[in-house]
Design a protein around this motif. Structure first.
Motif, PDB file in Angstrom:
ATOM      1  N   GLU A  79      42.596  36.416  39.222  1.00 16.53           N
ATOM      2  CA  GLU A  79      44.047  36.527  39.130  1.00 16.53           C
ATOM      3  C   GLU A  79      44.531  36.163  37.736  1.00 16.53           C
ATOM      4  O   GLU A  79      45.430  36.802  37.193  1.00 16.53           O
ATOM      5  N   VAL A  84      47.780  39.960  39.180  1.00 15.03           N
ATOM      6  CA  VAL A  84      47.900  40.197  40.610  1.00 15.03           C
ATOM      7  C   VAL A  84      48.806  41.403  40.817  1.00 15.03           C
ATOM      8  O   VAL A  84      49.875  41.492  40.218  1.00 15.03           O
ATOM      9  N   LEU A  86      51.346  43.123  43.042  1.00 17.54           N
ATOM     10  CA  LEU A  86      52.272  42.755  44.112  1.00 17.54           C
ATOM     11  C   LEU A  86      52.890  44.004  44.706  1.00 17.54           C
ATOM     12  O   LEU A  86      53.290  44.913  43.986  1.00 17.54           O
ATOM     13  N   SER A 103      52.870  41.646  49.734  1.00 14.88           N
ATOM     14  CA  SER A 103      51.410  41.579  49.800  1.00 14.88           C
ATOM     15  C   SER A 103      50.861  41.564  48.379  1.00 14.88           C
ATOM     16  O   SER A 103      51.478  42.073  47.453  1.00 14.88           O
ATOM     17  N   THR A 104      49.697  40.956  48.234  1.00 12.55           N
ATOM     18  CA  THR A 104      49.071  40.859  46.921  1.00 12.55           C
ATOM     19  C   THR A 104      47.671  41.443  46.975  1.00 12.55           C
ATOM     20  O   THR A 104      47.044  41.508  48.031  1.00 12.55           O
ATOM     21  N   LYS A 105      47.183  41.870  45.798  1.00 10.49           N
ATOM     22  CA  LYS A 105      45.850  42.438  45.702  1.00 10.49           C
ATOM     23  C   LYS A 105      45.278  42.079  44.337  1.00 10.49           C
ATOM     24  O   LYS A 105      45.975  42.136  43.331  1.00 10.49           O
TER      25      LYS A 105
END
Length: 159
Positions: A79, A84, A86, A103-105
């Motif tokens: 990260e 990140v 979003l 949500s995050t990825k």
């Protein structure tokens, strides 16, 4: 006449102080070599509780907590390096907020990270990772199995 005597006294005082200061350097000084310590630009900490892990014995739960805390630290490190992604969704009905989702990825390859510390406090297992900036250029030569999954990162680093 008075200023001449004052100037002579000042000159004598300067010569004496210079002699005293250089006299200190005549003594043998012991030089202690200090080991060079790597400085890390990125530091990440991962946490995992031992009681929440699956396993038949406490030893297996501890091993699973060690792995989980290390993975969490790597995720936090990725990260910091890559950022990140979003995704946010909101829905409004009759001028009122009905649903709000976020949500995050994170995707990335972390190479060259070192475990700085790994320890436990009570039920919590903690792993600290560090990534030296000098190892980041090696990311250009990283090999991925699926080229569609590669995230292109600009070669410039902005601070």
């Amino acid at each position: 006449m008075f200023s001449f005597i004052l100037q002579r006294r000042l000159l004598v005082a300067l010569i004496l102080s210079n002699f005293l200061l250089t006299g200190c350097s005549l003594f043998k000084k012991e030089v202690v070599e200090v080991e060079k310590v790597d400085t890390y630009k990125f530091v990440a900490v991962g946490y995992a509780t031992m009681s929440a892990q699956s396993g038949a014995t406490d030893d297996i739960k501890m091993l699973n907590a060690i792995k989980a805390s290390k993975l969490e630290a790597y995720k936090e490190l990725a990260e910091q390096v890559y950022g990140v992604m979003l995704t946010s969704e909101n829905s409004v009905q009759q001028y009122q907020l009905r649903n709000d989702g976020l949500s995050t990825k994170v995707k990335g390859l972390v190479r060259g990270a070192k475990v700085l510390r790994s320890y436990h406090e009570n039920d919590l297992y903690i792993t600290e990772l560090g990534l030296n900036m000098e190892t980041l250029p090696f990311l250009k030569n990283a090999e991925f199995t699926d080229r569609s999954e590669v995230i292109q990162v600009p070669s410039k680093i902005y601070y």
